[in-house]
Every structure is written in C-alpha cells, then in structure tokens.
Write a protein that holds these residues in place. Sequence first.
Motif, PDB file in Angstrom:
ATOM      1  N   ALA A   1      12.733 -28.135 -28.427  1.00  0.00           N
ATOM      2  CA  ALA A   1      13.554 -27.035 -28.944  1.00  0.00           C
ATOM      3  C   ALA A   1      13.732 -27.155 -30.454  1.00  0.00           C
ATOM      4  N   THR A   2      13.989 -28.358 -30.929  1.00  0.00           N
ATOM      5  CA  THR A   2      14.165 -28.575 -32.370  1.00  0.00           C
ATOM      6  C   THR A   2      12.871 -28.318 -33.129  1.00  0.00           C
ATOM      7  N   VAL A   3      11.762 -28.802 -32.616  1.00  0.00           N
ATOM      8  CA  VAL A   3      10.466 -28.583 -33.267  1.00  0.00           C
ATOM      9  C   VAL A   3      10.158 -27.088 -33.349  1.00  0.00           C
ATOM     10  N   CYS A   4      10.427 -26.363 -32.281  1.00  0.00           N
ATOM     11  CA  CYS A   4      10.190 -24.907 -32.293  1.00  0.00           C
ATOM     12  C   CYS A   4      11.030 -24.219 -33.362  1.00  0.00           C
ATOM     13  N   LYS A   5      12.273 -24.649 -33.510  1.00  0.00           N
ATOM     14  CA  LYS A   5      13.152 -24.049 -34.518  1.00  0.00           C
ATOM     15  C   LYS A   5      12.639 -24.326 -35.927  1.00  0.00           C
ATOM     16  N   VAL A   6      12.164 -25.528 -36.177  1.00  0.00           N
ATOM     17  CA  VAL A   6      11.627 -25.870 -37.502  1.00  0.00           C
ATOM     18  C   VAL A   6      10.366 -25.054 -37.788  1.00  0.00           C
ATOM     19  N   ILE A   7       9.490 -24.956 -36.810  1.00  0.00           N
ATOM     20  CA  ILE A   7       8.262 -24.181 -36.994  1.00  0.00           C
ATOM     21  C   ILE A   7       8.583 -22.712 -37.244  1.00  0.00           C
ATOM     22  N   SER A   8       9.626 -22.208 -36.587  1.00  0.00           N
ATOM     23  CA  SER A   8       9.969 -20.787 -36.757  1.00  0.00           C
ATOM     24  C   SER A   8      10.422 -20.479 -38.182  1.00  0.00           C
ATOM     25  N   VAL A   9      11.081 -21.430 -38.817  1.00  0.00           N
ATOM     26  CA  VAL A   9      11.498 -21.228 -40.215  1.00  0.00           C
ATOM     27  C   VAL A   9      10.259 -21.101 -41.103  1.00  0.00           C
ATOM     28  N   SER A  10       9.262 -21.932 -40.860  1.00  0.00           N
ATOM     29  CA  SER A  10       8.042 -21.840 -41.672  1.00  0.00           C
ATOM     30  C   SER A  10       7.322 -20.523 -41.412  1.00  0.00           C
ATOM     31  N   GLU A  11       7.373 -20.017 -40.182  1.00  0.00           N
ATOM     32  CA  GLU A  11       6.744 -18.729 -39.892  1.00  0.00           C
ATOM     33  C   GLU A  11       7.405 -17.606 -40.686  1.00  0.00           C
ATOM     34  N   ILE A  12       8.723 -17.658 -40.792  1.00  0.00           N
ATOM     35  CA  ILE A  12       9.448 -16.639 -41.546  1.00  0.00           C
ATOM     36  C   ILE A  12       9.016 -16.649 -43.012  1.00  0.00           C
ATOM     37  N   VAL A  13       8.840 -17.828 -43.572  1.00  0.00           N
ATOM     38  CA  VAL A  13       8.417 -17.951 -44.973  1.00  0.00           C
ATOM     39  C   VAL A  13       6.973 -17.488 -45.140  1.00  0.00           C
ATOM     40  N   VAL A  14       6.091 -17.968 -44.279  1.00  0.00           N
ATOM     41  CA  VAL A  14       4.657 -17.653 -44.401  1.00  0.00           C
ATOM     42  C   VAL A  14       4.402 -16.169 -44.217  1.00  0.00           C
ATOM     43  N   ASP A  15       5.195 -15.508 -43.385  1.00  0.00           N
ATOM     44  CA  ASP A  15       5.018 -14.080 -43.134  1.00  0.00           C
ATOM     45  C   ASP A  15       5.125 -13.249 -44.409  1.00  0.00           C
ATOM     46  N   LYS A  16       5.879 -13.731 -45.364  1.00  0.00           N
ATOM     47  CA  LYS A  16       6.095 -12.956 -46.599  1.00  0.00           C
ATOM     48  C   LYS A  16       4.983 -13.144 -47.634  1.00  0.00           C
ATOM     49  N   LEU A  17       4.080 -14.081 -47.400  1.00  0.00           N
ATOM     50  CA  LEU A  17       3.009 -14.333 -48.363  1.00  0.00           C
ATOM     51  C   LEU A  17       1.947 -13.239 -48.277  1.00  0.00           C
ATOM     52  N   PRO A  18       1.418 -12.818 -49.418  1.00  0.00           N
ATOM     53  CA  PRO A  18       0.412 -11.752 -49.398  1.00  0.00           C
ATOM     54  C   PRO A  18      -0.881 -12.148 -48.677  1.00  0.00           C
ATOM     55  N   SER A  19      -1.157 -13.438 -48.590  1.00  0.00           N
ATOM     56  CA  SER A  19      -2.387 -13.894 -47.945  1.00  0.00           C
ATOM     57  C   SER A  19      -2.266 -13.993 -46.420  1.00  0.00           C
ATOM     58  N   THR A  20      -1.076 -13.753 -45.886  1.00  0.00           N
ATOM     59  CA  THR A  20      -0.877 -13.840 -44.436  1.00  0.00           C
ATOM     60  C   THR A  20      -1.568 -12.659 -43.758  1.00  0.00           C
ATOM     61  N   PRO A  21      -2.434 -12.946 -42.773  1.00  0.00           N
ATOM     62  CA  PRO A  21      -3.117 -11.842 -42.089  1.00  0.00           C
ATOM     63  C   PRO A  21      -2.149 -11.014 -41.251  1.00  0.00           C
ATOM     64  N   ASN A  22      -2.569  -9.794 -40.943  1.00  0.00           N
ATOM     65  CA  ASN A  22      -1.761  -8.916 -40.103  1.00  0.00           C
ATOM     66  C   ASN A  22      -1.592  -9.525 -38.720  1.00  0.00           C
ATOM     67  N   ARG A  23      -0.473  -9.241 -38.102  1.00  0.00           N
ATOM     68  CA  ARG A  23      -0.203  -9.755 -36.750  1.00  0.00           C
ATOM     69  C   ARG A  23      -1.194  -9.214 -35.735  1.00  0.00           C
ATOM     70  N   THR A  24      -1.886  -8.119 -36.090  1.00  0.00           N
ATOM     71  CA  THR A  24      -2.826  -7.522 -35.152  1.00  0.00           C
ATOM     72  C   THR A  24      -4.222  -8.132 -35.238  1.00  0.00           C
ATOM     73  N   GLU A  25      -4.406  -9.104 -36.106  1.00  0.00           N
ATOM     74  CA  GLU A  25      -5.678  -9.853 -36.119  1.00  0.00           C
ATOM     75  C   GLU A  25      -5.759 -10.614 -34.795  1.00  0.00           C
ATOM     76  N   PRO A  26      -6.978 -10.865 -34.293  1.00  0.00           N
ATOM     77  CA  PRO A  26      -7.110 -11.503 -32.970  1.00  0.00           C
ATOM     78  C   PRO A  26      -6.286 -12.790 -32.799  1.00  0.00           C
ATOM     79  N   GLY A  27      -6.284 -13.657 -33.778  1.00  0.00           N
ATOM     80  CA  GLY A  27      -5.517 -14.895 -33.668  1.00  0.00           C
ATOM     81  C   GLY A  27      -4.029 -14.644 -33.515  1.00  0.00           C
ATOM     82  N   GLY A  28      -3.522 -13.670 -34.238  1.00  0.00           N
ATOM     83  CA  GLY A  28      -2.106 -13.331 -34.155  1.00  0.00           C
ATOM     84  C   GLY A  28      -1.725 -12.752 -32.810  1.00  0.00           C
ATOM     85  N   VAL A  29      -2.574 -11.870 -32.291  1.00  0.00           N
ATOM     86  CA  VAL A  29      -2.296 -11.254 -30.992  1.00  0.00           C
ATOM     87  C   VAL A  29      -2.349 -12.317 -29.889  1.00  0.00           C
TER      88      VAL A  29
END
Length: 161
Positions: free
Chosen positions: A56-84
């Motif tokens: 549970a703790t590891v998931c919470k830490v990873i989720s914070v990094s996802e929030i940060v990475v999502d704002k980067l211009p180089s982050t692919p769209n969520r609809t790319e195959p890996g994201g889906v």
Amino acid sequence: MKSTPSKQILQATALGILAGMRTTAAMVAATHILSRGRFKRLGGSPLRFMQSPTVATVCKVISVSEIVVDKLPSTPNRTEPGGVIGRSLSGALAGAAICKAAGGKALTGALIGGATAIASTYAGYFLRKNIVKSSHIPDPVIGGVEDILTIGAGVTLCANA
C-alpha cells in the motif's frame, strides 16, 4: 469486508474509473482498503499481497511520481497502447482483489475493473482534450484538476468501503 454482489460490482467499477484517470489510483485505493484488515478470503489467494501495508505504501509513493510525470510535455498520451494496457491491468487487479476479499469472484472483479478502466481511459482523455480546447486553459492545469478529482474519488471510495 462484507458486501453484497452489487456493492462489489460498484467498487470494481469505481476502481476501473480511477485506473482510467490515473494508472496507479485504483491500486492505491484497493491496497489502502485491503491493508486496513486481514481478509481471510485473500489468505490462500495469489492476491493476498494486496493487503500488505508495504505494498500500500509503495503504491502511494508511485502514485505521487505519476502525478508529477503526467505534467511533463514528453509524457505520452494515456491512449497509447502501453498506457491503455497499464490502466486496464491496474483496474483488473484492483477489482479482482476487492471482489475476492468481499467473497465474490476475482474474475468478475477483474473483468469489470479492466473493462471500465479502458472506457475511463478514453473518456478521460477526450474530456480533458475538449476542456483544454474549449476553455484555453493549459493542459497541465486541467491535469491538476483531474488529479484533485481522482484523489477525491479515491478517498471517498476508501471511506465508504
């Protein structure tokens, strides 16, 4: 965790929606709920790791990094195959664990969570793009609002589990 089949379906659906909004959100909510108690139905299951406070703790830490990475211009769209695929797997795993812990079928939870995550992925993507286009508000700002909504929905789900 004692619940009716309809509550299990609603929880798996909610987890799928969260996964479509943020890949890690469903895992954060499910592991948070499951780590708060020992669920006998998960004891002999391959899903038992989901009730670990460490997971549970590891998931919470990873989720914070996802929030940060999502704002980067180089982050692919969520609809790319890996994201889906990632979002679908997150929703499926979270849905399976919650349903199994509540005495339901893991497969039912996995199918509902995974399918809902796919639908939510595309719905969230097109909604965000249309809001940005029509409002002229920068995408990262709308993404921040989406983060707040996702966190709020996750907290509500955990509080009502």
